[in-house]
Design a protein around this motif. Structure first.
Motif, PDB file in Angstrom:
ATOM      1  N   LEU A 126       0.825  -1.214   0.000  1.00  0.00           N
ATOM      2  CA  LEU A 126       0.000   0.000   0.000  1.00  0.00           C
ATOM      3  C   LEU A 126       0.860   1.264   0.000  1.00  0.00           C
ATOM      4  N   VAL A 127       1.945   1.250   0.771  1.00  0.00           N
ATOM      5  CA  VAL A 127       2.839   2.412   0.821  1.00  0.00           C
ATOM      6  C   VAL A 127       3.474   2.648  -0.544  1.00  0.00           C
ATOM      7  N   GLN A 130       0.876   4.077  -2.825  1.00  0.00           N
ATOM      8  CA  GLN A 130       0.573   5.476  -2.522  1.00  0.00           C
ATOM      9  C   GLN A 130       1.662   6.409  -3.014  1.00  0.00           C
ATOM     10  N   ARG A 131       2.905   5.916  -2.993  1.00  0.00           N
ATOM     11  CA  ARG A 131       4.022   6.734  -3.471  1.00  0.00           C
ATOM     12  C   ARG A 131       4.071   6.781  -4.984  1.00  0.00           C
ATOM     13  N   ARG A 135       0.943   0.660  -9.802  1.00  0.00           N
ATOM     14  CA  ARG A 135      -0.507   0.781  -9.953  1.00  0.00           C
ATOM     15  C   ARG A 135      -1.032  -0.541 -10.489  1.00  0.00           C
TER      16      ARG A 135
END
Length: 150
Positions: A126-127, A130-131, A135
């Motif tokens: 997830l990190v 998010q960065r 995708r």
């Protein structure tokens, strides 16, 4: 674990490096073992640890990408290998003998050492997502709609 890491690196087009996966899984095993040690020393009920940990794993699974989810749950299985199990169980049995009264419950350590890598890989995925590093395809949670009502 290296083979799994190579798969992750290909799957994420290099955003989630193999060495990063190995470190994340190692951190998960270490964290889980520490929680398991505290469980034995403090006499915590195993369900007070495993139910929240697996519930959080399921929630993170819902919001994670399909590829990272598969890798995370595989990482939990990787930790039950021929090196980790004897080591973690030996720690549990040794701790159990040092407790007053002696406890023979090393199961909690192994359970924690298996679920925490799942959590750490899901969080790391997830990190990285998010960065903007990866995708992947997010699974759609099936909707029962009116079909469940009859």
């Amino acid at each position: 674990l290296n083979v799994l890491g190579e798969t992750v690196e290909r799957l994420t087009h290099g955003a989630f490096r193999r060495t990063w996966l190995v470190c994340v899984v190692a951190f998960g095993v270490a964290s889980g073992t520490c929680v398991g040690v505290l469980k034995v020393l403090w006499g915590i009920n195993i369900w007070m640890i495993l139910i929240p940990a697996y519930s959080l794993s399921m929630l993170l699974t819902i919001v994670s990408t399909e590829g990272i989810t598969c890798v995370a749950w595989d990482a939990g299985g990787v930790t039950t290998g021929s090196v980790t199990v004897p080591l973690v169980l030996a720690i549990g049995l040794g701790l159990g003998k040092r407790c007053d009264p002696p406890v023979a419950d090393g199961f909690g350590l192994l359970g924690c050492a298996s679920v925490f890598p799942i959590l750490t890989v899901l969080v790391a995925g997830l990190v990285i997502g998010q960065r903007g590093g990866y995708r992947g395809t997010v699974r759609q949670v099936p909707s029962l709609g009116n079909a469940a009502l009859g």
